[in-house]
Design an enzyme around this catalytic site. Structure first.
Site, PDB file in Angstrom:
ATOM      1  N   GLU A 249      42.176  43.341  32.179  1.00  0.00           N
ATOM      2  CA  GLU A 249      40.919  44.109  32.515  1.00  0.00           C
ATOM      3  C   GLU A 249      40.603  45.597  32.091  1.00  0.00           C
ATOM      4  OE1 GLU A 249      40.697  42.776  36.559  1.00  0.00           O
ATOM      5  OE2 GLU A 249      42.156  41.152  36.641  1.00  0.00           O
ATOM      6  N   GLU A 360      32.962  42.913  41.303  1.00  0.00           N
ATOM      7  CA  GLU A 360      34.049  42.041  42.354  1.00  0.00           C
ATOM      8  C   GLU A 360      34.192  43.567  44.108  1.00  0.00           C
ATOM      9  OE1 GLU A 360      38.497  40.763  42.905  1.00  0.00           O
ATOM     10  OE2 GLU A 360      37.721  41.078  40.601  1.00  0.00           O
TER      11      GLU A 360
END
Length: 445
Positions: A249, A360
């Site tokens: 990520e 997120e």
């Protein structure tokens, strides 16, 4: 990309952490003496009423031992205007090489084979600012000092960085995923652990060897210190409902718990076991090998976008080098940052099966209501350019190491009254989407 537009003020609530500073490294006898003054009664507090519980001398000793492992002796130390300390560490002394799987790892010197691509569109692949702040997009660059050749810049971790975490084990880690029933083709997002998303993802399981996107940078407000808001790319393989999920990520995040402030920061993350015990953010554990001496992972990004004002974005590319198999991270105009060695992974040692792009947040429902932590700019997707945050020029790397625009994507948001996403396509931005939201509002309780 930067647009000259009338500036409109937007009121933002900022996180302010008032912490008593502690030295980075102290002789153990002095550390224990200081600890004896703190035991039982000493507590840290922040403007968000976030308190650190009793600090024992034993805990401080364990923390200091951990910091001694990850804070390597610097060749040069740089003080950033935002309070960060950047240590220039010899590249062969960086934390990555402490990993047991990398005992015999030789830092890759041969440049990776960049993915083949079409002619770059105007402003694609470089930090989008037309007033010549190239190279000053991280705050620590502002005093003009750079890390010497042969070293890498590492943001120094402190005692109070660790104390903000739930525990020493949790420091620098995401919380493990809690599995919920869902479609078999659903991406790696679940809200059972308090995480909420607004993402785009590749529809079908396929062999993927990397992904790229240009991400709009904002400074969303955070309600509770233990919450965060991030915008990132996920490179995934493995079981979404098991314990073997591999994930790489990269993106930007605001995390008061991790960094002690509300600034957006460049970050990386990796795991090979669904966030249970492996991997971490940035260089807070061994694993990611940094090769660049100008980019500090975890350092603040500046400037940032403003509502109805100038827009700033960063371009991130993550791909698997077909020569040696390591997963490289590129930033901006084909600048190599470093790589995740293939030895770290199980499923990703071969290829990825899904890519996700998006936002997120953590919703801890601290007051029994949905958090007001913002995602992206804090505005819904339908507000559009200059108001809502965006990802543009979504691309994937295929089996022959070629970048191609991704057309067939799905989108997902668990609660569209809190955060949402809208995707589209045009010739300049390719596949893109707006996303985000304010969290708590009359329709999001």
């Amino acid at each position: 990309m930067r647009e000259n537009m009338a500036f409109a003020n937007s009121t933002k609530r900022r996180v302010s952490c008032s912490l008593i500073p502690l030295p980075f490294s102290l002789p153990l006898p002095l550390l224990l003496f200081l600890a004896s003054l703190f035991v039982d009664k000493f507590m840290y507090a922040s403007a968000l009423n976030y308190t650190y519980k009793q600090v024992s001398s034993l805990r401080l000793e364990r923390i200091q031992r951990h910091l001694d492992k990850i804070n390597k002796p610097p060749v040069l130390t740089i003080e950033s205007p935002d309070g960060d300390i950047i240590d220039c560490v010899h590249k062969r002394k960086q934390p990555a090489l402490d990993h047991p799987l990398l005992k015999n790892h030789k830092i890759q010197k041969v440049p990776p084979e960049f993915p083949k691509t079409k002619v770059l569109r105007k402003n694609e692949g470089r930090y989008s600012n037309d007033e010549g702040v190239e190279g000053s997009w991280q705050m620590w660059h502002r005093n003009g000092t750079r890390c010497p050749k042969g070293t890498v810049p590492i943001r120094r971790s402190t005692v109070h960085d660790v104390l903000r975490a739930k525990s020493l084990f949790d420091f620098g880690r995401k919380r493990p995923i809690v599995s919920l029933a869902r479609r078999s083709d659903a991406p790696d997002v679940v809200s059972g652990n308090g995480h909420e998303h607004a993402i785009a993802y590749t529809k079908t399981s396929q062999e993927v060897y990397g992904a790229k996107a240009t991400i709009n940078v904002w400074d969303p407000s955070i309600q509770v210190v233990s919450e965060f808001s991030l915008s990132q790319i996920w490179i995934l393989s493995g079981s979404f409902d098991g314990t073997d999920l591999n994930s790489i990520e990269a993106g930007w995040q605001v995390s008061p718990e991790l960094y002690g402030d509300s600034r957006p920061r460049l970050f990386t993350y990796w795991t090979t076991d669904s966030y249970q015990a492996t991997g971490c953010y940035n260089l807070l554990c061994s694993g990611f090998v940094q090769t660049n001496n100008r980019i500090a992972i975890g350092a603040a990004i500046s400037p940032v976008s403003t509502y109805n004002g100038n827009q700033y974005d960063i371009t991130i590319l993550v791909w698997k080098d077909p020569k040696l198999g390591n997963w490289w991270m590129g930033f901006g105009d084909n600048t190599l940052v470093g790589y995740w060695p293939a030895e770290l992974f199980t499923h990703l040692a071969d290829h990825a099966t899904m890519v996700e792009w998006g936002g997120e947040v953590v919703n801890s429902r601290a007051n029994g209501k949905h958090t007001s932590t913002q995602m992206g700019s804090g505005h819904f997707a339908e507000d559009g350019f200059g108001k809502a945050s965006y990802f543009r020029n979504l691309e994937i790397v295929d089996t022959d190491n070629s970048l191609s625009s991704i057309h067939d994507i799905s989108t997902l948001a668990e609660n569209t009254n809190c955060y949402n996403i809208q995707s589209s396509y045009n010739n300049e931005w390719g596949t893109y989407f707006y996303y985000g939201g304010p969290g708590n509002n009359p329709r999001c309780q």
